[in-house]
Design an enzyme around this catalytic site. Structure first.
Site, PDB file in Angstrom:
ATOM      1  N   SER A 145       0.806  -1.222   0.000  1.00 13.97           N
ATOM      2  CA  SER A 145       0.000   0.000   0.000  1.00 13.97           C
ATOM      3  C   SER A 145       0.838   1.269   0.000  1.00 13.97           C
ATOM      4  CB  SER A 145      -0.955   0.012   1.202  1.00 13.97           C
ATOM      5  OG  SER A 145      -0.236   0.108   2.412  1.00 13.97           O
ATOM      6  N   LYS A 183       0.694   4.719   7.023  1.00 14.66           N
ATOM      7  CA  LYS A 183       0.033   5.540   6.002  1.00 14.66           C
ATOM      8  C   LYS A 183       0.430   7.018   6.166  1.00 14.66           C
ATOM      9  CE  LYS A 183      -2.743   2.397   4.080  1.00 14.66           C
ATOM     10  NZ  LYS A 183      -2.062   1.248   4.706  1.00 14.66           N
TER      11      LYS A 183
END
Length: 225
Positions: A145, A183
């Site tokens: 990701s 993230k």
């Protein structure tokens, strides 16, 4: 005002630079100050940097420059006779970045597993030049990701512990005390948005009460088999 150990360390470094022009290794500093680990040396050097007594040359773990010396002994002890300012014609000689610090390795960032589950699980040796000041730990990255940020599956993310973050920083976020993720951190109105660095994944939005920042990315370590 310096602590006794900070004063001893800068005098030791200054003496060595005056004798050889090369700063001592972390191992030599640890032994000279009778410390239990090189992480203690790292903390002392960081404190001396913050007080503008030392400067660590970029990307060189053993290249230290003494900017100034304490005006007088900080503990009432006699100063070393060699503890004079570094001569202007002597500068540290760059050496290979071979000093390492061991930091906790808390496992893989994986869905459903909180960071706390990994406490004291293992240790990872990391080049000292990759770390700045503060307390650090490492996580093994799982998934793709964050590939567009250069963070690949199997990399070791080096994380500086903190519970606050600014927009645009890459953080370890614990969601609802159960799922850890790496993230980009952003605020979006009254919500927290966690952005991936891969167009195949969508941003995640949460109420601030659902998200706890547990650190921010300080560096990466990659092994090639």
């Amino acid at each position: 005002m310096l602590t006794r150990k900070q004063h001893e360390l800068i005098c030791f470094i200054n003496d060595r630079l005056g004798e050889t022009g090369v700063s001592p290794s972390f191992e030599e500093m640890k032994d000279a100050l009778d410390l239990k680990s090189k992480s203690g040396v790292h903390r002392l050097i960081s404190a001396l940097e913050e007080r503008k007594f030392l400067r660590r040359l970029p990307n060189r773990a053993r290249a230290l420059e003494v900017l100034r010396m304490p005006d007088r002994p900080e503990t009432g002890r006699s100063a070393s006779p060699k503890s004079s300012p570094l001569p202007a014609n002597i500068r540290p000689v760059p050496q290979p970045a071979n000093d390492v610090i061991e930091i906790p390795l808390h496992g893989r960032i994986a869905a459903g597993v909180p960071i706390e589950a990994f406490e004291d699980s293992a240790m990872l040796a990391v080049p000292a030049a990759l770390l700045g000041s503060g307390d650090h730990y490492a996580l093994e990255v799982a998934g793709d990701s964050m590939v567009d940020a250069g963070i690949l599956d199997g990399d070791y993310a080096l994380i500086r512990r903190t519970d606050v973050a600014r927009d645009g920083e890459i953080v370890v976020a614990l969601i609802e005390d159960s799922e850890a993720t790496l993230k980009y951190f952003r605020r979006e109105g009254a919500m927290i948005r966690l952005d991936p660095a891969n167009r195949a994944y969508d941003p995640q939005r949460y109420d601030p009460r659902q998200v706890r920042v547990q650190g921010k990315l300080a560096g990466l370590l990659r092994r090639y088999d």
